[in-house]
Scaffold this active site. Sequence first.
Site, PDB file in Angstrom:
ATOM      1  N   ASN A  81      61.611  23.835  83.664  1.00  0.00           N
ATOM      2  CA  ASN A  81      63.063  23.928  83.949  1.00  0.00           C
ATOM      3  C   ASN A  81      63.424  24.902  85.192  1.00  0.00           C
ATOM      4  O   ASN A  81      62.711  25.646  85.673  1.00  0.00           O
ATOM      5  CB  ASN A  81      64.040  24.092  83.039  1.00  0.00           C
TER       6      ASN A  81
ATOM      7  N   GLU B 193      63.215  28.770  84.356  1.00  0.00           N
ATOM      8  CA  GLU B 193      61.819  29.174  84.219  1.00  0.00           C
ATOM      9  C   GLU B 193      61.134  29.145  85.429  1.00  0.00           C
ATOM     10  O   GLU B 193      60.272  29.922  85.722  1.00  0.00           O
ATOM     11  CB  GLU B 193      60.970  28.049  83.240  1.00  0.00           C
TER      12      GLU B 193
ATOM     13  N   ASP C  80      61.865  17.762  76.110  1.00  0.00           N
ATOM     14  CA  ASP C  80      60.704  17.197  75.209  1.00  0.00           C
ATOM     15  C   ASP C  80      60.696  15.750  75.504  1.00  0.00           C
ATOM     16  O   ASP C  80      59.649  15.220  75.680  1.00  0.00           O
ATOM     17  CB  ASP C  80      60.882  17.263  73.889  1.00  0.00           C
TER      18      ASP C  80
END
Length: 480
Positions: free
Chosen positions: A197, A200, A266
């Site tokens: 993301n 990160e 996810d």
Amino acid sequence: MIDWSSVRALVLGDVMLDRYLEGDVNRISPEAPVPVVRLTHEWYRPGGAGNVAASLAGLGCRTTLAGAAGEDPEVDRLRRALFDAGVADCALVERPGSRTICKTRVVSHGHHQLLRLDQDGGRDDFRAAGDDLRRRLPELLADQDVVVLSDYDKGTLTPGLVRATIEACRERAIPCIVDPKQLDFRVYSGATLLTPNLLEARRAVGRSLDDDESVGEACAELRVTLDLDAMLITRGADGMTLATGCALHHFPAEVRQVADVTGAGDTVAAVLAACLGGGLPVDQACRAASVAAGIAVGHPGCYVVQGAELDWALRGCSPKVRSIEAAARWAAGQRRAGRSIVFTNGCFDILHAGHLTCLEQARRLGDALIIGLNSDASVRGLKGPERPVVHENHRAALLAGLACVDGVVVFDEPTPERLIRAIEPDVLVKGGDYAVDGIVGAEIVRARGGRVVTIPLVPGLSTTSILAASRAAENRRAAS
């Protein structure tokens, strides 16, 4: 689109159990300034890498999950939750003396989270489990079309397991998608696709990423530095940015209304894996993942997108329009989460205010409303060759656009009996022009302990009366 059932996927990573405690909140505790929750429902679902596996299974893929767990009651609940989610095979290494990772969320009705309690497993035990999985890699990778490394930094994905998996996938020409959590991305070098993301990615490059240009530069830089086939940065409401060896792509967010962003990453990883495992190019896979994430965040809680649901959305249809099989799975998931299902059916030819009033009242009788919609052929059989006036796809789209409607299923039969048996609603609703005992499916619903309710019609409002008034107006114009 892809035949999802033909894709065989392996998910390796940190497996968790998500436990939900839901109840009513009506007062504050006299002992401390905290809400008192009267527990009404409790349910479990796979979390972490387990949610990625559940998402792949929801699409229809043949899914294997490998990870670590403890020898405790939670692992039995986790296995049951994975079975219910459709995960075909579980390769969980159970470490004696360790605990299964479990996140307990206390939520009020409406899924407002009040408290979260985390139970973590022992990192040393999970690292040892990762070493066991590394030794089992050849058997785990056999016959797989795609691999996902779902890293939640809990210890299972040791550097040795990550490197061995990526190298083995390269040797076998199997796509390897990594959802990273390590601060140093170098351990993931050589993967097919990395999906951090925005936060990160910022940490990885050590600078702010505030616009398309800076994100694109970081994306391209990381792809080259890490020797990746492609690099994808997910950016929430700003969509996703993909860098390949040939081009840079910015995908806008495909969100209509955000209810809960839990598990969106996810969903992205799972859809990317299913698409790449099915042979789609990475840019098409990213578009599908963006559409799927938009569906997922439109639902409360951690929502699993179904394959037929995604196929509909990719064709430009509302994700609320589902096949009978997808609707049945969706309804079952809602019931497991403690939500009640309301069902009604009809032709809804020329949608009018009377329809809307009845549907809004029906929705208030439960937590989710599913509509069985007569197909064009079914309507002709019931009402004659001149009906319907509006095509079934357009009628379905109009109903799906209503805020009170959670799902629409088109059926061909004269009655919705087969659909009612599949969905198993808690409340069956029809208009007040029906006698309760004459409503199709009433006995089925009552046998399960459900209710059958009739709602008064709005006087003077019906498709028949609207068509009659229209014809009369045309006749007057023709005569004048």
